[in-house]
Design a protein around this motif. Structure first.
Motif, short mmCIF file in Angstrom:
data_model
loop_
_atom_site.label_atom_id
_atom_site.label_comp_id
_atom_site.label_asym_id
_atom_site.label_seq_id
_atom_site.Cartn_x
_atom_site.Cartn_y
_atom_site.Cartn_z
N ALA A 34 0.83 -1.21 0.00
CA ALA A 34 0.00 0.00 0.00
C ALA A 34 0.86 1.26 0.00
O ALA A 34 1.97 1.26 0.51
CB ALA A 34 -0.92 0.00 1.22
N VAL A 35 0.32 2.29 -0.59
CA VAL A 35 0.99 3.59 -0.61
C VAL A 35 0.26 4.53 0.34
O VAL A 35 -0.94 4.74 0.19
CB VAL A 35 0.99 4.19 -2.03
N VAL A 36 1.00 5.05 1.30
CA VAL A 36 0.38 6.01 2.22
C VAL A 36 0.18 7.32 1.47
O VAL A 36 1.13 7.91 0.95
CB VAL A 36 1.28 6.25 3.46
N CYS A 37 -1.07 7.73 1.34
CA CYS A 37 -1.32 8.96 0.58
C CYS A 37 -1.83 10.10 1.44
O CYS A 37 -1.87 11.23 0.99
CB CYS A 37 -2.26 8.68 -0.58
N ASP A 38 -2.20 9.80 2.67
CA ASP A 38 -2.66 10.89 3.52
C ASP A 38 -2.66 10.44 4.98
O ASP A 38 -2.73 9.24 5.27
CB ASP A 38 -4.08 11.33 3.12
N VAL A 39 -2.56 11.41 5.85
CA VAL A 39 -2.69 11.15 7.29
C VAL A 39 -3.65 12.20 7.83
O VAL A 39 -3.54 13.37 7.48
CB VAL A 39 -1.32 11.26 8.00
N ALA A 40 -4.61 11.75 8.63
CA ALA A 40 -5.60 12.68 9.17
C ALA A 40 -5.75 12.45 10.66
O ALA A 40 -5.30 11.43 11.19
CB ALA A 40 -6.93 12.50 8.45
N ARG A 41 -6.41 13.39 11.33
CA ARG A 41 -6.59 13.26 12.77
C ARG A 41 -7.90 13.91 13.19
O ARG A 41 -8.30 14.92 12.63
CB ARG A 41 -5.45 13.96 13.51
N ARG A 42 -8.58 13.31 14.12
CA ARG A 42 -9.71 13.98 14.80
C ARG A 42 -9.61 13.62 16.25
O ARG A 42 -9.64 12.42 16.61
CB ARG A 42 -11.04 13.53 14.21
N GLY A 43 -9.48 14.62 17.10
CA GLY A 43 -9.33 14.35 18.52
C GLY A 43 -8.10 13.50 18.76
O GLY A 43 -7.01 13.81 18.30
N ARG A 103 -7.77 10.43 17.72
CA ARG A 103 -7.67 9.33 16.75
C ARG A 103 -6.93 9.78 15.50
O ARG A 103 -7.07 10.91 15.04
CB ARG A 103 -9.07 8.82 16.38
N LEU A 104 -6.14 8.85 14.99
CA LEU A 104 -5.30 9.12 13.83
C LEU A 104 -5.73 8.21 12.69
O LEU A 104 -6.12 7.07 12.92
CB LEU A 104 -3.85 8.81 14.21
N ALA A 105 -5.69 8.74 11.46
CA ALA A 105 -6.01 7.90 10.30
C ALA A 105 -4.83 7.87 9.35
O ALA A 105 -4.28 8.91 8.99
CB ALA A 105 -7.25 8.43 9.58
N ILE A 106 -4.43 6.66 8.96
CA ILE A 106 -3.41 6.51 7.92
C ILE A 106 -4.12 6.01 6.68
O ILE A 106 -4.69 4.91 6.68
CB ILE A 106 -2.31 5.53 8.37
N VAL A 107 -4.15 6.85 5.65
CA VAL A 107 -4.93 6.56 4.45
C VAL A 107 -4.00 6.04 3.36
O VAL A 107 -2.99 6.67 3.05
CB VAL A 107 -5.65 7.84 3.96
N THR A 108 -4.34 4.89 2.79
CA THR A 108 -3.51 4.35 1.72
C THR A 108 -4.36 4.12 0.48
O THR A 108 -5.58 4.07 0.54
CB THR A 108 -2.88 3.00 2.10
N GLY A 109 -3.67 3.97 -0.64
CA GLY A 109 -4.42 3.69 -1.86
C GLY A 109 -3.64 4.07 -3.09
O GLY A 109 -2.43 4.19 -3.06
N ALA A 110 -4.35 4.26 -4.18
CA ALA A 110 -3.79 4.71 -5.46
C ALA A 110 -2.79 3.71 -6.03
O ALA A 110 -3.15 2.60 -6.38
CB ALA A 110 -3.20 6.09 -5.33
N THR A 111 -1.51 4.07 -6.07
CA THR A 111 -0.53 3.28 -6.81
C THR A 111 0.12 2.19 -5.96
O THR A 111 0.44 2.41 -4.81
CB THR A 111 0.57 4.21 -7.34
N ASP A 112 0.32 1.03 -6.57
CA ASP A 112 0.98 -0.08 -5.87
C ASP A 112 2.48 0.18 -5.83
O ASP A 112 3.15 0.27 -6.86
CB ASP A 112 0.69 -1.39 -6.61
N ALA A 113 3.02 0.27 -4.61
CA ALA A 113 4.44 0.59 -4.46
C ALA A 113 5.35 -0.51 -4.98
O ALA A 113 6.50 -0.27 -5.31
CB ALA A 113 4.75 0.86 -2.99
N ARG A 114 4.82 -1.73 -5.08
CA ARG A 114 5.69 -2.84 -5.49
C ARG A 114 5.94 -2.82 -7.00
O ARG A 114 6.96 -3.26 -7.48
CB ARG A 114 5.05 -4.19 -5.11
N THR A 115 4.96 -2.28 -7.73
CA THR A 115 5.11 -2.28 -9.18
C THR A 115 5.33 -0.88 -9.72
O THR A 115 6.01 -0.70 -10.72
CB THR A 115 3.85 -2.86 -9.84
N GLY A 116 4.72 0.11 -9.05
CA GLY A 116 4.87 1.48 -9.49
C GLY A 116 4.28 1.72 -10.86
O GLY A 116 4.58 2.71 -11.53
N ASP A 117 3.43 0.82 -11.31
CA ASP A 117 2.92 0.94 -12.67
C ASP A 117 1.54 1.59 -12.75
O ASP A 117 0.90 1.59 -13.79
CB ASP A 117 2.86 -0.46 -13.32
N GLY A 118 1.12 2.13 -11.63
CA GLY A 118 -0.15 2.83 -11.68
C GLY A 118 -1.35 1.95 -11.42
O GLY A 118 -2.46 2.44 -11.33
#
Length: 245
Positions: free
Chosen positions: A6-15, A17-32
């Motif tokens: 997974a690619v970490v694309c964002d980190v968010a917080r409320r109070g 609690r922390l959110a680590i958001v992943t998605g989009a491009t596969d880091a192992r292939t980098g091919d989109g």
DNA sequence: CACGACCCCTGGATGC
DNA sequence: TGCATCCAGGGGTCGT
């Protein structure tokens, strides 16, 4: 393993609690091609911490038995979640929206931005103690025991005072105190009473700024009278009988 | 429904 | 010195 590739694309917080958001491009292939898309909700509890370790860096000996999750990053570093007392936790959601409806659904507005009007309407005209309302994460998200006491003192409000007795001005002062106390604590790097450490392992500095927490029986820094200690909302509470009403 | 009591867990402090 | 006991607290769950 969860989040592998997974690619970490964002980190968010409320109070708290922390959110680590992943998605989009596969880091192992980098091919989109779309990689695993997850949202990790993290709560540190009291003793939880995230640590970054170099490729050959070892965990401090005391923390090693309490390491619950390790992610190896593409640059060789490791992100480690440790929590000796296990009051913290990690939970995965399939999307940010699912996380916001799930773990974050019940949370009130973030403490750094909460207004007096929001506190007043969410706490309501109840007989509940003001401090118990501040600790209720559905009223305001992000206030714990230390900062509830500090904010009540700063606002001149008794922690035992019933919410129903608060007028608009008192809620306004209390919300301003919550924001100010937390902003000052963040500036100082947090409060290291015993376990808390910053992500690089160093201690915070705000414990020196505490005016009531941990000072029960000692002199009030504003008026000199002896600070009172009791239990409010199932938590040890310290206040000044003279300065807070 | 609202809210209080209890419990989870570990390490540091305290008492004997 | 060493062992038993208490205490700290975020928040889930249960009882009133």
């Amino acid at each position: 393993m969860l989040l592998e590739g997974a690619v970490v694309c964002d980190v968010a917080r409320r109070g708290k609690r922390l959110a680590i958001v992943t998605g989009a491009t596969d880091a192992r292939t980098g091919d989109g091609h779309p990689g695993p898309s997850w949202c990790l909700d993290a709560h540190l509890g009291m003793t939880g911490q995230f640590l970054f370790l170099g490729p050959r860096q070892r965990l401090p000996a005391g923390l090693a038995p309490h390491c619950h999750a390790t992610w190896t990053l593409s640059d060789g570093r490791r992100l480690v979640f440790c929590d000796p007392r296990r009051f913290g936790g990690l939970r995965a959601f399939p999307s940010l929206a699912a996380l916001q409806h799930g773990a974050w659904g019940p949370l009130g507005p973030d403490a750094l931005e909460v207004t007096g009007t929001e506190l007043a309407s969410r706490a309501g005209p109840s007989r509940r103690a003001v401090k118990a309302a501040l600790l209720d994460q559905s009223v305001v998200a992000g206030v714990g025991n230390i900062y509830a006491d500090e904010a009540c003192f700063d606002a001149g409000v008794l922690p035992t005072r019933p919410c129903a007795s608060m007028d608009e001005g008192a809620w306004e002062r209390l919300s301003a105190a919550v924001r100010a106390v937390l902003a000052a604590a963040i500036d100082a790097g947090g409060s290291t009473v015993r376990d808390f450490a910053r992500p690089d392992g160093t201690a915070g500095g705000y414990q020196a700024g505490h005016r009531v927490y941990g000072r029960g029986g000692r002199a009030c820094l504003a008026c000199g009278k002896e600070l009172q200690t009791g239990v409010v909302g199932q938590r040890t509470t310290v206040w000044c009988r003279t300065c807070q009403r």
